[in-house]
Design a protein around this motif. Structure first.
Motif, PDB file in Angstrom:
ATOM      1  N   MET A   1      50.975  69.169  34.210  1.00 49.90           N
ATOM      2  CA  MET A   1      51.359  67.884  34.424  1.00 49.90           C
ATOM      3  C   MET A   1      50.429  66.756  34.241  1.00 49.90           C
ATOM      4  O   MET A   1      50.463  65.653  33.890  1.00 49.90           O
ATOM      5  CB  MET A   1      51.890  67.750  35.790  1.00 49.90           C
ATOM      6  N   GLU A   2      49.219  67.210  34.911  1.00 51.15           N
ATOM      7  CA  GLU A   2      48.176  66.012  34.731  1.00 51.15           C
ATOM      8  C   GLU A   2      47.702  65.617  33.213  1.00 51.15           C
ATOM      9  O   GLU A   2      47.272  64.668  32.911  1.00 51.15           O
ATOM     10  CB  GLU A   2      46.777  66.661  35.281  1.00 51.15           C
TER      11      GLU A   2
ATOM     12  N   LEU B   1      49.842  65.331  31.048  1.00 49.78           N
ATOM     13  CA  LEU B   1      51.261  64.830  30.563  1.00 49.78           C
ATOM     14  C   LEU B   1      51.009  63.301  30.456  1.00 49.78           C
ATOM     15  O   LEU B   1      51.769  62.617  29.853  1.00 49.78           O
ATOM     16  CB  LEU B   1      52.532  65.323  31.274  1.00 49.78           C
ATOM     17  N   HIS B   2      50.203  62.786  31.385  1.00 48.17           N
ATOM     18  CA  HIS B   2      49.812  61.344  31.476  1.00 48.17           C
ATOM     19  C   HIS B   2      48.308  61.106  31.055  1.00 48.17           C
ATOM     20  O   HIS B   2      47.637  61.790  31.037  1.00 48.17           O
ATOM     21  CB  HIS B   2      50.186  60.732  32.922  1.00 48.17           C
ATOM     22  N   GLN B   3      48.387  59.567  30.775  1.00 50.41           N
ATOM     23  CA  GLN B   3      46.972  59.077  30.197  1.00 50.41           C
ATOM     24  C   GLN B   3      46.011  59.372  31.479  1.00 50.41           C
ATOM     25  O   GLN B   3      46.251  59.351  32.481  1.00 50.41           O
ATOM     26  CB  GLN B   3      47.063  57.666  29.799  1.00 50.41           C
ATOM     27  N   PRO B   4      44.876  59.662  31.105  1.00 48.26           N
ATOM     28  CA  PRO B   4      43.595  60.001  32.105  1.00 48.26           C
ATOM     29  C   PRO B   4      43.633  58.619  32.945  1.00 48.26           C
ATOM     30  O   PRO B   4      43.669  57.670  32.440  1.00 48.26           O
ATOM     31  CB  PRO B   4      42.564  60.229  31.454  1.00 48.26           C
ATOM     32  N   TRP B   5      43.274  58.768  34.242  1.00 44.23           N
ATOM     33  CA  TRP B   5      42.923  57.422  34.981  1.00 44.23           C
ATOM     34  C   TRP B   5      41.553  57.298  34.603  1.00 44.23           C
ATOM     35  O   TRP B   5      40.702  58.190  34.291  1.00 44.23           O
ATOM     36  CB  TRP B   5      42.789  58.121  36.496  1.00 44.23           C
ATOM     37  N   LEU B   6      41.273  55.996  34.411  1.00 47.99           N
ATOM     38  CA  LEU B   6      39.914  55.552  33.990  1.00 47.99           C
ATOM     39  C   LEU B   6      39.563  54.413  35.126  1.00 47.99           C
ATOM     40  O   LEU B   6      40.473  53.673  35.645  1.00 47.99           O
ATOM     41  CB  LEU B   6      39.867  54.840  32.891  1.00 47.99           C
ATOM     42  N   ASN B   7      38.418  54.336  35.460  1.00 48.55           N
ATOM     43  CA  ASN B   7      38.143  53.236  36.452  1.00 48.55           C
ATOM     44  C   ASN B   7      37.584  52.011  35.821  1.00 48.55           C
ATOM     45  O   ASN B   7      37.615  51.864  34.342  1.00 48.55           O
ATOM     46  CB  ASN B   7      36.738  53.611  37.453  1.00 48.55           C
TER      47      ASN B   7
ATOM     48  N   LEU C   1      36.986  51.249  31.479  1.00 47.59           N
ATOM     49  CA  LEU C   1      37.770  50.628  30.727  1.00 47.59           C
ATOM     50  C   LEU C   1      37.061  49.328  29.966  1.00 47.59           C
ATOM     51  O   LEU C   1      37.332  49.174  28.697  1.00 47.59           O
ATOM     52  CB  LEU C   1      38.847  49.782  31.617  1.00 47.59           C
TER      53      LEU C   1
ATOM     54  N   LYS D   1      52.858  49.755  21.232  1.00 44.75           N
ATOM     55  CA  LYS D   1      51.865  49.468  21.947  1.00 44.75           C
ATOM     56  C   LYS D   1      50.985  50.520  22.438  1.00 44.75           C
ATOM     57  O   LYS D   1      49.857  50.514  22.258  1.00 44.75           O
ATOM     58  CB  LYS D   1      52.479  49.100  23.576  1.00 44.75           C
ATOM     59  N   GLU D   2      51.409  51.645  22.164  1.00 46.24           N
ATOM     60  CA  GLU D   2      50.747  52.857  22.361  1.00 46.24           C
ATOM     61  C   GLU D   2      49.910  53.359  21.065  1.00 46.24           C
ATOM     62  O   GLU D   2      48.520  53.423  21.128  1.00 46.24           O
ATOM     63  CB  GLU D   2      51.663  54.116  22.506  1.00 46.24           C
TER      64      GLU D   2
ATOM     65  N   TYR E   1      47.014  50.402  21.581  1.00 48.08           N
ATOM     66  CA  TYR E   1      45.880  50.603  22.503  1.00 48.08           C
ATOM     67  C   TYR E   1      45.363  52.179  22.515  1.00 48.08           C
ATOM     68  O   TYR E   1      44.222  51.981  22.456  1.00 48.08           O
ATOM     69  CB  TYR E   1      46.960  50.416  23.815  1.00 48.08           C
ATOM     70  N   GLU E   2      46.102  52.868  22.222  1.00 48.10           N
ATOM     71  CA  GLU E   2      45.354  54.433  22.282  1.00 48.10           C
ATOM     72  C   GLU E   2      44.675  54.648  20.942  1.00 48.10           C
ATOM     73  O   GLU E   2      43.885  55.429  20.961  1.00 48.10           O
ATOM     74  CB  GLU E   2      46.348  55.523  22.729  1.00 48.10           C
TER      75      GLU E   2
ATOM     76  N   ILE F   1      41.770  44.123  30.492  1.00 48.99           N
ATOM     77  CA  ILE F   1      40.465  44.290  31.321  1.00 48.99           C
ATOM     78  C   ILE F   1      39.333  43.338  31.171  1.00 48.99           C
ATOM     79  O   ILE F   1      38.825  43.002  32.325  1.00 48.99           O
ATOM     80  CB  ILE F   1      39.834  45.895  31.078  1.00 48.99           C
TER      81      ILE F   1
ATOM     82  N   LEU G   1      34.224  47.092  39.789  1.00 46.91           N
ATOM     83  CA  LEU G   1      35.014  47.763  38.897  1.00 46.91           C
ATOM     84  C   LEU G   1      35.181  49.109  39.034  1.00 46.91           C
ATOM     85  O   LEU G   1      36.134  49.945  38.651  1.00 46.91           O
ATOM     86  CB  LEU G   1      34.716  47.258  37.604  1.00 46.91           C
TER      87      LEU G   1
ATOM     88  N   PHE H   1      38.149  50.210  41.122  1.00 41.61           N
ATOM     89  CA  PHE H   1      39.431  49.844  40.479  1.00 41.61           C
ATOM     90  C   PHE H   1      39.949  51.025  39.377  1.00 41.61           C
ATOM     91  O   PHE H   1      39.444  51.355  38.391  1.00 41.61           O
ATOM     92  CB  PHE H   1      39.369  48.536  39.582  1.00 41.61           C
ATOM     93  N   PHE H   2      40.993  51.770  39.758  1.00 46.54           N
ATOM     94  CA  PHE H   2      41.363  52.777  39.064  1.00 46.54           C
ATOM     95  C   PHE H   2      42.713  52.416  38.251  1.00 46.54           C
ATOM     96  O   PHE H   2      43.823  51.886  38.886  1.00 46.54           O
ATOM     97  CB  PHE H   2      41.542  54.090  39.744  1.00 46.54           C
ATOM     98  N   TYR H   3      42.756  52.784  36.819  1.00 49.52           N
ATOM     99  CA  TYR H   3      43.903  52.207  35.980  1.00 49.52           C
ATOM    100  C   TYR H   3      44.354  53.411  35.143  1.00 49.52           C
ATOM    101  O   TYR H   3      43.758  54.201  34.649  1.00 49.52           O
ATOM    102  CB  TYR H   3      43.186  51.157  34.976  1.00 49.52           C
ATOM    103  N   VAL H   4      45.602  53.639  35.112  1.00 45.30           N
ATOM    104  CA  VAL H   4      46.471  54.308  34.220  1.00 45.30           C
ATOM    105  C   VAL H   4      47.609  53.557  33.296  1.00 45.30           C
ATOM    106  O   VAL H   4      48.234  52.498  34.274  1.00 45.30           O
ATOM    107  CB  VAL H   4      46.723  55.590  34.855  1.00 45.30           C
ATOM    108  N   ARG H   5      47.880  53.848  32.391  1.00 48.98           N
ATOM    109  CA  ARG H   5      48.766  53.272  31.569  1.00 48.98           C
ATOM    110  C   ARG H   5      50.085  54.284  31.416  1.00 48.98           C
ATOM    111  O   ARG H   5      49.677  55.674  31.001  1.00 48.98           O
ATOM    112  CB  ARG H   5      48.486  52.885  30.079  1.00 48.98           C
TER     113      ARG H   5
ATOM    114  N   TYR I   1      53.505  55.210  29.103  1.00 53.33           N
ATOM    115  CA  TYR I   1      54.398  54.643  28.150  1.00 53.33           C
ATOM    116  C   TYR I   1      55.794  55.087  28.222  1.00 53.33           C
ATOM    117  O   TYR I   1      56.781  54.619  27.357  1.00 53.33           O
ATOM    118  CB  TYR I   1      53.807  55.039  26.502  1.00 53.33           C
TER     119      TYR I   1
ATOM    120  N   GLN J   1      55.698  60.065  31.917  1.00 49.70           N
ATOM    121  CA  GLN J   1      54.385  60.068  32.092  1.00 49.70           C
ATOM    122  C   GLN J   1      54.171  59.255  33.485  1.00 49.70           C
ATOM    123  O   GLN J   1      53.457  59.611  34.299  1.00 49.70           O
ATOM    124  CB  GLN J   1      53.838  59.122  31.055  1.00 49.70           C
TER     125      GLN J   1
ATOM    126  N   THR K   1      50.844  63.805  40.320  1.00 46.97           N
ATOM    127  CA  THR K   1      49.608  64.280  40.489  1.00 46.97           C
ATOM    128  C   THR K   1      48.231  63.358  41.223  1.00 46.97           C
ATOM    129  O   THR K   1      47.316  63.539  41.181  1.00 46.97           O
ATOM    130  CB  THR K   1      48.748  64.564  39.050  1.00 46.97           C
TER     131      THR K   1
END
Lengths: 315, 341
Positions: free
Chosen positions: A65-66, A68-74, A78, A243-244, A247-248, B95, B135, B138-142, B144, B148, B155
């Motif tokens: 599942m992890e 399946l989504h975009q990774p978390w970034l600080n 970013l 948008k994907e 951005y990606e 950002i 910063l 600050f944790f960010y996720v997108r 779509y 997701q 998780t």
């Protein structure tokens, strides 16, 4: 989404025993897992004779599942990513570049809204020509109304600020090679092409720019809007796909939206309420009926206040 | 022997009453227009408004308040000193803009001007270091699409745990911008229920049920304030002005009744579209509207609490972008006037 069975070769823990256990809870795919209460599932493994293995299986599904989504970034990651990748692309009109503080940006979905013959297509062609002639990168042009004209591009090249560059026929050809145009007449074909593009795009290299233009997106979407919720769903998912891609994959995406008559003789964008919060940037273009003087005003921008406007000459 | 020591350990006090109170009674004071209440961990705040009505901007300001330290190198910044998680469903977060806002918020700290330690030369370094420190929490996720989003929520517990262990700062705020982003796509979802009729099908209802359930569980494990936005279409703008006063000759009880019945359309000046499971999950709801005069520069917005219902409207503005000459207006959120109905 993938049925659990197809995961077995990669994850031996998801064996027939585990699949059977999941099936007894009406779970057959990873998608089902997403809708299921995993904590409750974990509790119910306790009654099972092979609870340890089942728990292990569930934790493997968690790691799947992890992915399946975009990774978390600080925020810092970013910011560094944006500073390294999000470059401005000149539109070829100095005044517009000033208004937008550097032109169009990579990673953004930008929309031009305006009545017919207000200069939307002209602007798209100019941006395409500008990207090609300055050797910034390549342009993919999805044309929905036969508005793409290589002759116009050729003319625009002549007007380019550095004509010396494009003197020779050979250079001219190389520039034209950078622009790929494709006619698209319905939204399903557009989805196909975008998915193809998504799968063929390579990770960003250096400062090369990739520009994607859809002129006009509204003429593909409006015919399906009549069908109610389904049409809206297609429109919104098209927006998210664009948008994907932007951005990606760090594309700069430019789409146009025409205007139709509304109550009281006013004009309103063909794609309205449910679409207007899709693009990162929304720009309104209008043109004085007799001259070549156009004006562009900002309807939405990540940080510039709406309402700022600038006049420019189409030529 | 081993088990008795385990029991002793379990009943041993590991927290003083003071610590307990400071943990339980945490209140978050957020910048306007969310300033009317202190929020408690566990509150779910929904900012409702048409597009555009500066909703994301309000979220950014709240996030900045959260990640700024209370004090840094002797300078007071008035932040909450906590980490923030931002789930972006609208996929429009910028950002560069956020970091500029943050930097600005740091430079306008009063103490910075008078600090003896920080002279003009080291100011740049001070701002840079503090900005990057903020910063980093600050944790960010997108996301779509809904799947997701669900995968992110499922998780998230491990992600928060990991962050707490690595950085030692708790998470007090989860931001979701905006909750209705996948409404249309979810409505059209229908998966084939092959083989098993008890299998949960993917639908708007199922997605909302799962989202709320996951958030509930998350709140139990990690108490925090959830801040969300929801884009709505306003119906008939002037409803608000129709009910101005209660007829004089009414008794106070009648008057309350009158207000309650008459103000009903005002309570719902927009068409609600999220399933009731989400609606019931929300504890605080504020409606933001742009002013009727669309040509007003800078645009003025009004905010109105629908849950709990406060019979008052606050007006606020952001000024013009981040240009220096109007910067105070922008960040100071000058409250123009309070109109009590």
């Amino acid at each position: 989404m993938a049925p659990l069975k197809s995961l077995e070769p990669d994850y031996p823990i998801i064996d027939s025993n585990f699949q059977q256990f999941c099936a007894s809870h009406h779970i057959f795919s990873v998608e089902d897992f997403l809708l299921h209460d995993i904590y409750a599932l974990e509790l119910s493994t306790k009654q099972h004779f092979d609870s340890k293995r089942l728990e292990e299986g569930i934790s493997v599904v968690r790691t799947i599942m992890e992915g399946l989504h975009q990774p978390w970034l600080n925020g810092m990651e970013l910011l560094q990513k944006a500073q390294g990748n999000k470059h401005g692309i000149s539109t070829g009109y100095e005044r517009i570049d000033v208004l937008l503080e550097g032109g169009l940006f990579q990673g953004n979905l930008v929309e031009l809204v305006g009545p017919s013959s207000s200069g939307k297509t002209q602007l798209c062609l100019k941006v395409a020509a500008n990207v090609a002639v300055n050797n910034l990168g390549s342009v993919t042009f999805f044309d929905t109304g036969n508005s793409f004209s290589p002759k116009r591009i050729d003319k625009l090249l002549d007007q380019s600020s550095e004509p010396a560059k494009i003197k020779t026929e050979e250079v001219r050809r190389r520039v034209m090679d950078k622009i790929v145009c494709q006619s698209v007449f319905d939204i399903y074909v557009l989805f196909d092409l975008l998915h193809q593009l998504k799968s063929t795009l390579k990770p960003v290299t250096g400062s090369s720019v990739q520009m994607l233009i859809v002129d006009s997106i509204s003429s593909l979407v409006t015919p399906i809007l009549g069908s109610g919720a389904h049409g809206h769903a297609l429109m919104v998912s098209l927006g998210f796909l664009l948008k994907e891609l932007a951005y990606e994959h760090n594309l700069s995406v430019l789409v146009t939206n025409h205007m139709v008559g509304a109550e009281g003789g006013h004009l309103k964008p063909a794609l309205g309420e449910s679409w207007k919060n899709v693009p990162d940037m929304r720009l309104h273009v209008s043109r004085d009926c007799k001259s070549n003087i156009c004006s562009m005003s900002i309807l939405r921008h990540p940080y510039i206040t709406a309402g700022k406007a600038v006049m420019f000459s189409l030529k | 022997m081993e088990s008795s020591s385990g029991v002793r350990k379990w009943i041993e006090a590991d927290e003083s009453a003071k610590e307990l109170l400071s943990r339980v009674l945490i209140q978050l004071f957020l910048p306007p227009p969310l300033h009317n209440f202190p929020f408690r961990l566990g509150n779910v705040v929904e900012i409702v408004g048409p597009s555009p009505s500066a909703k994301t901007h309000i979220l950014m300001q709240a996030a900045i308040r959260c990640i700024l330290p209370k004090e840094w190198k002797g300078v007071h910044h008035g932040g909450l000193d906590h980490a923030v998680m931002f789930i972006d469903l609208d996929c429009r977060f910028d950002i560069l803009h956020f970091s500029r806002l943050l930097e600005h918020q740091i430079t306008i700290a009063e103490g910075l001007k008078f600090s003896e330690e920080i002279d003009r030369d080291s100011l740049g370094g001070y701002v840079k270091n503090l900005t990057s420190m903020c910063l980093r929490r600050f944790f960010y996720v997108r996301c779509y699409e809904s799947l997701q989003f669900l995968a992110t929520l499922k998780t998230m517990h491990t992600k928060i745990q990991e962050q707490k262990e690595n950085h030692g700062v708790g998470i007090h705020m989860l931001i979701i911008d905006s909750i209705g982003a996948f409404y249309w796509t979810d409505r059209a979802l229908s998966s084939l229920t092959l083989g098993d009729t008890n299998r949960k099908g993917l639908s708007l209802q199922a997605v909302s049920d799962t989202v709320v359930e996951e958030l509930r569980k998350l709140l139990q494990l990690h108490p925090m304030v959830i801040l969300t936005t929801k884009t709505v279409n306003l119906q008939g703008r002037c409803l608000k002005h129709e009910i101005k006063s209660v007829p004089r000759n009414m008794s106070s009880r009648d008057a309350t009744f009158f207000r309650a019945t008459r103000s009903k359309p005002e309570n719902n000046p927009y068409r609600e579209y999220m399933p009731s499971v989400w609606q019931n999950f929300v504890t605080h709801r504020v409606l933001i509207r742009p002013s009727d005069d669309e040509n007003q520069r800078p645009p003025i917005f009004s905010s109105e609490w629908l849950l709990p219902l406060l019979n008052r409207t606050d007006r606020f503005t952001f000024g013009d972008k981040y240009y220096i000459h109007t910067i105070i207006l922008y960040f100071g959120y000058i409250i123009f006037q309070f109109t009590y109905i």
